[in-house]
Design a protein around this motif. Structure first.
Motif, PDB file in Angstrom:
ATOM      1  N   ARG A  44       9.116  -4.584  -1.717  1.00 28.67           N
ATOM      2  CA  ARG A  44       9.498  -4.645  -3.318  1.00 28.67           C
ATOM      3  C   ARG A  44       9.093  -3.642  -4.282  1.00 28.67           C
ATOM      4  O   ARG A  44       9.793  -3.464  -5.134  1.00 28.67           O
ATOM      5  CB  ARG A  44       8.505  -5.988  -3.788  1.00 28.67           C
ATOM      6  N   LEU A  45       8.088  -2.539  -3.672  1.00 33.62           N
ATOM      7  CA  LEU A  45       7.947  -1.554  -4.438  1.00 33.62           C
ATOM      8  C   LEU A  45       9.166  -0.599  -4.655  1.00 33.62           C
ATOM      9  O   LEU A  45      10.128  -0.570  -3.653  1.00 33.62           O
ATOM     10  CB  LEU A  45       6.869  -0.693  -3.691  1.00 33.62           C
ATOM     11  N   GLY A  46       9.409  -0.075  -5.865  1.00 34.26           N
ATOM     12  CA  GLY A  46      10.332   0.856  -6.194  1.00 34.26           C
ATOM     13  C   GLY A  46      10.005   2.079  -6.957  1.00 34.26           C
ATOM     14  O   GLY A  46       8.794   2.462  -6.659  1.00 34.26           O
ATOM     15  N   HIS A  47      10.665   2.527  -8.086  1.00 35.64           N
ATOM     16  CA  HIS A  47      10.107   3.830  -8.448  1.00 35.64           C
ATOM     17  C   HIS A  47       9.432   3.351 -10.085  1.00 35.64           C
ATOM     18  O   HIS A  47       9.407   4.268 -10.809  1.00 35.64           O
ATOM     19  CB  HIS A  47      11.319   4.768  -8.885  1.00 35.64           C
ATOM     20  N   ASN A  48       9.326   2.031 -10.213  1.00 33.32           N
ATOM     21  CA  ASN A  48       8.667   1.781 -11.559  1.00 33.32           C
ATOM     22  C   ASN A  48       7.132   1.795 -11.357  1.00 33.32           C
ATOM     23  O   ASN A  48       6.493   2.016 -10.266  1.00 33.32           O
ATOM     24  CB  ASN A  48       9.015   0.317 -11.752  1.00 33.32           C
ATOM     25  N   ARG A  49       6.627   1.932 -12.439  1.00 31.02           N
ATOM     26  CA  ARG A  49       5.169   2.137 -12.657  1.00 31.02           C
ATOM     27  C   ARG A  49       4.588   0.677 -12.334  1.00 31.02           C
ATOM     28  O   ARG A  49       5.221  -0.353 -12.352  1.00 31.02           O
ATOM     29  CB  ARG A  49       4.611   2.453 -13.986  1.00 31.02           C
ATOM     30  N   THR A  50       3.771   0.717 -11.130  1.00 32.69           N
ATOM     31  CA  THR A  50       3.377  -0.524 -10.629  1.00 32.69           C
ATOM     32  C   THR A  50       1.879  -0.510 -10.237  1.00 32.69           C
ATOM     33  O   THR A  50       1.137   0.357  -9.964  1.00 32.69           O
ATOM     34  CB  THR A  50       3.970  -0.722  -9.150  1.00 32.69           C
ATOM     35  N   LEU A  51       1.349  -1.572 -10.526  1.00 32.81           N
ATOM     36  CA  LEU A  51      -0.498  -1.822 -10.372  1.00 32.81           C
ATOM     37  C   LEU A  51      -0.366  -2.821  -9.242  1.00 32.81           C
ATOM     38  O   LEU A  51       0.158  -3.873  -9.492  1.00 32.81           O
ATOM     39  CB  LEU A  51      -1.010  -2.289 -11.586  1.00 32.81           C
ATOM     40  N   VAL A  52      -0.868  -2.422  -8.147  1.00 31.52           N
ATOM     41  CA  VAL A  52      -1.189  -3.505  -6.949  1.00 31.52           C
ATOM     42  C   VAL A  52      -2.604  -3.672  -6.916  1.00 31.52           C
ATOM     43  O   VAL A  52      -3.469  -3.058  -6.751  1.00 31.52           O
ATOM     44  CB  VAL A  52      -0.570  -2.848  -5.582  1.00 31.52           C
ATOM     45  N   PHE A  53      -2.915  -5.064  -7.082  1.00 31.15           N
ATOM     46  CA  PHE A  53      -4.186  -5.713  -6.937  1.00 31.15           C
ATOM     47  C   PHE A  53      -3.976  -6.337  -5.575  1.00 31.15           C
ATOM     48  O   PHE A  53      -3.123  -7.299  -5.249  1.00 31.15           O
ATOM     49  CB  PHE A  53      -4.516  -7.071  -7.973  1.00 31.15           C
ATOM     50  N   SER A  54      -5.125  -5.978  -4.593  1.00 31.63           N
ATOM     51  CA  SER A  54      -5.021  -6.486  -3.330  1.00 31.63           C
ATOM     52  C   SER A  54      -6.191  -6.851  -2.675  1.00 31.63           C
ATOM     53  O   SER A  54      -7.344  -6.140  -2.968  1.00 31.63           O
ATOM     54  CB  SER A  54      -4.338  -5.333  -2.428  1.00 31.63           C
ATOM     55  N   ASP A  55      -6.447  -8.132  -2.032  1.00 33.82           N
ATOM     56  CA  ASP A  55      -7.371  -8.278  -1.295  1.00 33.82           C
ATOM     57  C   ASP A  55      -7.541  -7.298  -0.191  1.00 33.82           C
ATOM     58  O   ASP A  55      -6.441  -7.178   0.424  1.00 33.82           O
ATOM     59  CB  ASP A  55      -7.358  -9.541  -0.740  1.00 33.82           C
ATOM     60  N   PRO A  56      -8.644  -6.398  -0.092  1.00 33.10           N
ATOM     61  CA  PRO A  56      -8.890  -5.293   0.956  1.00 33.10           C
ATOM     62  C   PRO A  56      -8.713  -5.645   2.178  1.00 33.10           C
ATOM     63  O   PRO A  56      -8.317  -4.981   3.064  1.00 33.10           O
ATOM     64  CB  PRO A  56     -10.143  -4.969   0.473  1.00 33.10           C
ATOM     65  N   SER A  57      -9.044  -6.968   2.548  1.00 32.58           N
ATOM     66  CA  SER A  57      -9.058  -7.309   3.975  1.00 32.58           C
ATOM     67  C   SER A  57      -7.641  -7.632   4.704  1.00 32.58           C
ATOM     68  O   SER A  57      -7.338  -7.619   5.785  1.00 32.58           O
ATOM     69  CB  SER A  57      -9.679  -8.825   4.280  1.00 32.58           C
ATOM     70  N   LEU A  58      -6.800  -7.600   3.735  1.00 34.32           N
ATOM     71  CA  LEU A  58      -5.137  -7.635   3.879  1.00 34.32           C
ATOM     72  C   LEU A  58      -4.560  -6.280   4.390  1.00 34.32           C
ATOM     73  O   LEU A  58      -3.434  -6.308   4.777  1.00 34.32           O
ATOM     74  CB  LEU A  58      -4.417  -8.463   3.053  1.00 34.32           C
ATOM     75  N   LEU A  59      -5.100  -5.100   3.926  1.00 35.87           N
ATOM     76  CA  LEU A  59      -4.433  -3.959   4.036  1.00 35.87           C
ATOM     77  C   LEU A  59      -5.011  -3.051   5.185  1.00 35.87           C
ATOM     78  O   LEU A  59      -6.282  -2.787   5.231  1.00 35.87           O
ATOM     79  CB  LEU A  59      -4.518  -3.005   2.773  1.00 35.87           C
ATOM     80  N   ASP A  60      -4.333  -2.741   6.242  1.00 32.95           N
ATOM     81  CA  ASP A  60      -4.897  -1.743   7.323  1.00 32.95           C
ATOM     82  C   ASP A  60      -4.604  -0.562   6.957  1.00 32.95           C
ATOM     83  O   ASP A  60      -3.769   0.011   5.904  1.00 32.95           O
ATOM     84  CB  ASP A  60      -4.182  -2.431   8.406  1.00 32.95           C
ATOM     85  N   GLN A  61      -4.742   0.570   7.749  1.00 30.06           N
ATOM     86  CA  GLN A  61      -4.434   1.849   7.700  1.00 30.06           C
ATOM     87  C   GLN A  61      -2.890   2.084   7.399  1.00 30.06           C
ATOM     88  O   GLN A  61      -2.506   2.881   6.488  1.00 30.06           O
ATOM     89  CB  GLN A  61      -4.874   2.392   8.729  1.00 30.06           C
ATOM     90  N   SER A  62      -1.992   1.228   8.005  1.00 25.70           N
ATOM     91  CA  SER A  62      -0.577   1.481   8.044  1.00 25.70           C
ATOM     92  C   SER A  62      -0.330   1.126   6.536  1.00 25.70           C
ATOM     93  O   SER A  62       0.807   1.798   6.069  1.00 25.70           O
ATOM     94  CB  SER A  62       0.079   0.912   9.054  1.00 25.70           C
ATOM     95  N   HIS A  63      -0.621   0.230   5.949  1.00 25.05           N
ATOM     96  CA  HIS A  63      -0.394  -0.300   4.687  1.00 25.05           C
ATOM     97  C   HIS A  63      -0.917   0.714   3.605  1.00 25.05           C
ATOM     98  O   HIS A  63      -0.024   1.022   2.714  1.00 25.05           O
ATOM     99  CB  HIS A  63      -0.989  -1.708   4.453  1.00 25.05           C
ATOM    100  N   HIS A  64      -2.053   1.358   3.765  1.00 27.87           N
ATOM    101  CA  HIS A  64      -2.303   2.289   2.776  1.00 27.87           C
ATOM    102  C   HIS A  64      -1.478   3.724   2.779  1.00 27.87           C
ATOM    103  O   HIS A  64      -1.072   4.107   1.982  1.00 27.87           O
ATOM    104  CB  HIS A  64      -3.931   2.742   3.204  1.00 27.87           C
ATOM    105  N   GLN A  65      -1.105   4.029   4.080  1.00 26.69           N
ATOM    106  CA  GLN A  65      -0.389   5.208   4.192  1.00 26.69           C
ATOM    107  C   GLN A  65       1.058   4.698   3.468  1.00 26.69           C
ATOM    108  O   GLN A  65       1.715   5.582   2.895  1.00 26.69           O
ATOM    109  CB  GLN A  65      -0.199   5.518   5.754  1.00 26.69           C
ATOM    110  N   ALA A  66       1.570   3.778   3.751  1.00 29.06           N
ATOM    111  CA  ALA A  66       2.918   3.395   3.133  1.00 29.06           C
ATOM    112  C   ALA A  66       2.866   3.127   1.376  1.00 29.06           C
ATOM    113  O   ALA A  66       3.689   3.655   0.962  1.00 29.06           O
ATOM    114  CB  ALA A  66       3.570   1.879   3.776  1.00 29.06           C
ATOM    115  N   LEU A  67       1.725   2.668   1.090  1.00 27.85           N
ATOM    116  CA  LEU A  67       1.582   2.622  -0.317  1.00 27.85           C
ATOM    117  C   LEU A  67       1.335   3.965  -0.847  1.00 27.85           C
ATOM    118  O   LEU A  67       1.751   4.292  -1.948  1.00 27.85           O
ATOM    119  CB  LEU A  67       0.310   1.779  -0.603  1.00 27.85           C
ATOM    120  N   SER A  68       0.822   5.082  -0.378  1.00 31.65           N
ATOM    121  CA  SER A  68       0.294   6.359  -0.824  1.00 31.65           C
ATOM    122  C   SER A  68       1.622   6.975  -0.945  1.00 31.65           C
ATOM    123  O   SER A  68       1.611   8.207  -1.617  1.00 31.65           O
ATOM    124  CB  SER A  68      -0.369   6.953   0.188  1.00 31.65           C
ATOM    125  N   ARG A  69       3.041   6.764  -0.575  1.00 27.56           N
ATOM    126  CA  ARG A  69       4.039   7.422  -0.628  1.00 27.56           C
ATOM    127  C   ARG A  69       4.654   7.346  -1.946  1.00 27.56           C
ATOM    128  O   ARG A  69       5.665   7.610  -2.509  1.00 27.56           O
ATOM    129  CB  ARG A  69       5.007   7.017   0.505  1.00 27.56           C
TER     130      ARG A  69
END
Length: 193
Positions: A44-69
Motif C-alpha cells: 500500500r505504501l507510496g510516495h506520501n508521508r506515511t506513519l506506520v504503527f506496527s506490532d513488532p512481532s509481525l515484522l521480520d528482517q525482510s519487512h524492515h528492509q522493504a520498509l527502509s526503502r
C-alpha cells in the motif's frame, strides 16, 4: 497542516479500531489503513508521508528492509509491553497502547512537521531545458555545441547555465556530473564512452 497516511499493522481488531478512532477524531488530515498483514501494508505504501504503527512481532528482517526503502516513512513500534533494545532500535519510535492520546498525537505532529521541513528543503526542480543543458555540460560540450544540439542561441545556453548554478548552488562541471548521475539524467556508462 500536511496530509498524513497512517498504517496500523496489528493482529488485534480492538487495537486497530482504537488507534483508528483516536487518529480520525483529531482535527488533522489523516487517512488510516489497518491490516494484520505486513505485506499488504508494504504494498500500500507510496510516495506520501506515511506513519506506520506496527506490532513488532509481525515484522521480520525482510519487512524492515522493504520498509527502509521508503524515504517518507516513519516506523513506530506499537507495543503492549517493554521491548528489548535489539527490537526497539529497529524503529523510529516506540508507542505503547497504554500511552496517552496526547503522546500518540505528539508523534503524529512530529511526523507531519518533519514532512513540512523536508518539503521546505526539497531540491530545486530544473526545467526540461535546463536538464538538457546539464546533460550537455556533463558530456563536455561547449556552449556552442549545446546550443546547436538543442537549437537555441549561445546566449540562451549561457543564461540557462547561470540559472542552473543559482538554483543548485553547483558551480563546476564535476559537481554537475555528480548531480546528473544522482538524478539519473545520465548514466555512468554514458560518461565512459
Amino acid at each position: 497542516m500536511k496530509h498524513l497516511e497512517v498504517i496500523i499493522i496489528s493482529p488485534s481488531p480492538v487495537i486497530c479500531a482504537g488507534m483508528e478512532s483516536l487518529l480520525t477524531s483529531s482535527r488533522r488530515e489523516v487517512t488510516v489503513y489497518t491490516t494484520d498483514d505486513p505485506q499488504a501494508a508494504i504494498a500500500r505504501l507510496g510516495h506520501n508521508r506515511t506513519l506506520v504503527f506496527s506490532d513488532p512481532s509481525l515484522l521480520d528482517q525482510s519487512h524492515h528492509q522493504a520498509l527502509s526503502r521508503f524515504a517518507k516513512l516513519k516506523l513506530a513500534a506499537l507495543t503492549t509491553s517493554l521491548l528489548p533494545h535489539s527490537v526497539s532500535s529497529r524503529f523510529d519510535a516506540v508507542v505503547s497502547v497504554y500511552d496517552s492520546a496526547e503522546t500518540i498525537m505528539r508523534l503524529v505532529d512530529e511526523t507531519v512537521s518533519s514532512a513540512e521541513e523536508s518539503d521546505d528543503m526539497k531540491d530545486p526542480e530544473l526545467t526540461p531545458r535546463e536538464k538538457e543543458i546539464v546533460v550537455g555540460i556533463v558530456r563536455g560540450w561547449s556552449n556552442k555545441e549545446i546550443a546547436a544540439a538543442i537549437n537555441v542561441s549561445i546566449n540562451t545556453v549561457t543564461t540557462h547555465r547561470r540559472n542552473i548554478a543559482a538554483k543548485l548552488q553547483i558551480h563546476s562541471p564535476a559537481g554537475l556530473t555528480i548531480y546528473a548521475i544522482v538524478k539519473k539524467l545520465v548514466s555512468i556508462d554514458e560518461l565512459h564512452t
